[in-house]
Design a protein around this motif. Structure first.
Motif, PDB file in Angstrom:
ATOM      1  N   SER A   7      40.499  55.541  46.061  1.00 54.68           N
ATOM      2  CA  SER A   7      40.328  54.624  45.762  1.00 54.68           C
ATOM      3  C   SER A   7      41.642  54.016  45.295  1.00 54.68           C
ATOM      4  O   SER A   7      42.513  53.215  46.522  1.00 54.68           O
ATOM      5  CB  SER A   7      40.586  55.607  44.631  1.00 54.68           C
ATOM      6  N   GLY A   8      41.813  53.636  44.720  1.00 56.12           N
ATOM      7  CA  GLY A   8      42.808  52.097  43.870  1.00 56.12           C
ATOM      8  C   GLY A   8      42.771  50.845  44.194  1.00 56.12           C
ATOM      9  O   GLY A   8      43.016  49.961  44.533  1.00 56.12           O
ATOM     10  N   GLY A   9      41.196  50.395  44.662  1.00 55.36           N
ATOM     11  CA  GLY A   9      40.782  49.035  44.520  1.00 55.36           C
ATOM     12  C   GLY A   9      41.305  48.338  42.972  1.00 55.36           C
ATOM     13  O   GLY A   9      41.581  49.015  42.355  1.00 55.36           O
ATOM     14  N   GLY A  10      40.417  46.612  43.068  1.00 59.67           N
ATOM     15  CA  GLY A  10      40.317  46.239  41.999  1.00 59.67           C
ATOM     16  C   GLY A  10      40.322  45.014  42.686  1.00 59.67           C
ATOM     17  O   GLY A  10      40.871  44.356  43.379  1.00 59.67           O
ATOM     18  N   LEU A  11      41.123  43.840  41.186  1.00 58.11           N
ATOM     19  CA  LEU A  11      40.893  42.665  41.279  1.00 58.11           C
ATOM     20  C   LEU A  11      42.548  42.254  41.273  1.00 58.11           C
ATOM     21  O   LEU A  11      43.601  43.121  40.561  1.00 58.11           O
ATOM     22  CB  LEU A  11      40.351  41.851  40.704  1.00 58.11           C
ATOM     23  N   VAL A  12      43.147  41.410  42.399  1.00 59.64           N
ATOM     24  CA  VAL A  12      44.540  40.899  42.207  1.00 59.64           C
ATOM     25  C   VAL A  12      44.612  39.553  42.230  1.00 59.64           C
ATOM     26  O   VAL A  12      43.568  38.922  43.206  1.00 59.64           O
ATOM     27  CB  VAL A  12      45.193  42.239  43.132  1.00 59.64           C
ATOM     28  N   GLN A  13      45.714  38.749  41.874  1.00 63.65           N
ATOM     29  CA  GLN A  13      45.531  37.498  42.104  1.00 63.65           C
ATOM     30  C   GLN A  13      46.577  37.167  43.652  1.00 63.65           C
ATOM     31  O   GLN A  13      46.835  37.621  44.554  1.00 63.65           O
ATOM     32  CB  GLN A  13      46.781  36.768  40.844  1.00 63.65           C
ATOM     33  N   PRO A  14      46.633  36.153  43.707  1.00 68.07           N
ATOM     34  CA  PRO A  14      47.411  36.030  45.632  1.00 68.07           C
ATOM     35  C   PRO A  14      48.594  36.348  45.472  1.00 68.07           C
ATOM     36  O   PRO A  14      49.026  35.729  44.139  1.00 68.07           O
ATOM     37  CB  PRO A  14      47.163  35.130  45.688  1.00 68.07           C
ATOM     38  N   GLY A  16      49.841  39.595  45.157  1.00 67.47           N
ATOM     39  CA  GLY A  16      50.272  40.137  44.124  1.00 67.47           C
ATOM     40  C   GLY A  16      49.679  41.556  45.009  1.00 67.47           C
ATOM     41  O   GLY A  16      50.397  41.305  46.038  1.00 67.47           O
ATOM     42  N   SER A  17      49.321  43.211  44.703  1.00 69.77           N
ATOM     43  CA  SER A  17      50.135  44.170  45.720  1.00 69.77           C
ATOM     44  C   SER A  17      49.284  45.387  44.912  1.00 69.77           C
ATOM     45  O   SER A  17      49.060  45.457  44.161  1.00 69.77           O
ATOM     46  CB  SER A  17      51.073  44.960  45.375  1.00 69.77           C
ATOM     47  N   LEU A  18      48.840  45.926  45.986  1.00 71.05           N
ATOM     48  CA  LEU A  18      48.192  47.158  45.488  1.00 71.05           C
ATOM     49  C   LEU A  18      47.971  48.501  46.516  1.00 71.05           C
ATOM     50  O   LEU A  18      49.035  48.664  47.521  1.00 71.05           O
ATOM     51  CB  LEU A  18      46.039  46.686  45.528  1.00 71.05           C
ATOM     52  N   ARG A  19      47.761  49.603  45.803  1.00 68.69           N
ATOM     53  CA  ARG A  19      48.322  50.160  46.764  1.00 68.69           C
ATOM     54  C   ARG A  19      47.067  51.027  46.536  1.00 68.69           C
ATOM     55  O   ARG A  19      46.449  51.807  45.874  1.00 68.69           O
ATOM     56  CB  ARG A  19      49.088  51.768  45.934  1.00 68.69           C
ATOM     57  N   LEU A  20      46.584  51.582  48.149  1.00 69.44           N
ATOM     58  CA  LEU A  20      45.129  52.238  48.162  1.00 69.44           C
ATOM     59  C   LEU A  20      45.450  53.247  48.339  1.00 69.44           C
ATOM     60  O   LEU A  20      46.476  54.376  48.960  1.00 69.44           O
ATOM     61  CB  LEU A  20      44.814  51.832  49.018  1.00 69.44           C
ATOM     62  N   VAL A 111      38.390  45.899  47.217  1.00 67.10           N
ATOM     63  CA  VAL A 111      39.961  44.696  47.181  1.00 67.10           C
ATOM     64  C   VAL A 111      38.894  42.915  47.035  1.00 67.10           C
ATOM     65  O   VAL A 111      39.055  43.025  47.996  1.00 67.10           O
ATOM     66  CB  VAL A 111      40.945  45.023  47.715  1.00 67.10           C
ATOM     67  N   THR A 112      39.551  42.936  45.583  1.00 63.73           N
ATOM     68  CA  THR A 112      39.611  41.280  45.602  1.00 63.73           C
ATOM     69  C   THR A 112      40.972  40.713  45.146  1.00 63.73           C
ATOM     70  O   THR A 112      41.468  41.211  44.297  1.00 63.73           O
ATOM     71  CB  THR A 112      38.448  40.823  44.569  1.00 63.73           C
TER      72      THR A 112
END
Length: 115
Positions: A7-14, A16-20, A111-112
């Motif tokens: 879980s934790g994916g999504g659309l983010v701008q260049p 940016g950050s995400l935590r999976l 993740v996009t």
């Protein structure tokens, strides 16, 4: 049969950050090296980060070194991937699995990275 739920994916701008996050079943998690893999459209699945059973040693593919951090919590049977400074080339479906991987995979998390 081990179950793997990402879980934790999504659309983010260049930039940016995400935590999976990944929750696994089974009683042998704390003895198992784990990894995060990704598969981009038209490409083979690749290992991007790995962590030893105790969490003391990590490894990363060159393209994510210095930007991604893998960690684990053996008490909760979870493994995480913190992704910073994301780039469009990081766009993929991300999976967790053992390293080397089990034959069964979870559904992954998309993740996009796009503006």
């Amino acid at each position: 049969q081990v179950q793997l739920v990402e879980s934790g994916g999504g659309l983010v701008q260049p930039g940016g950050s995400l935590r999976l996050s990944c929750v696994t079943s089974g009683s042998t998690f704390r003895f198992t090296a784990m990894g995060w893999y990704r598969q981009a459209p038209g490409k083979q699945r690749e290992l991007v980060a790995g962590i030893t059973p105790g969490g003391s040693t990590t490894k990363y593919t060159d393209s994510v070194k210095g930007r991604f951090t893998i960690s684990r919590d053996n008490a909760k049977n979870t493994v995480s991937l913190l992704m910073n400074s994301l780039k469009p080339d990081d766009t993929a479906v991300y999976y967790c699995n053992a390293d080397p991987p089990y034959s069964d995979w979870g559904q992954g998390t998309q993740v996009t990275v796009s503006s």
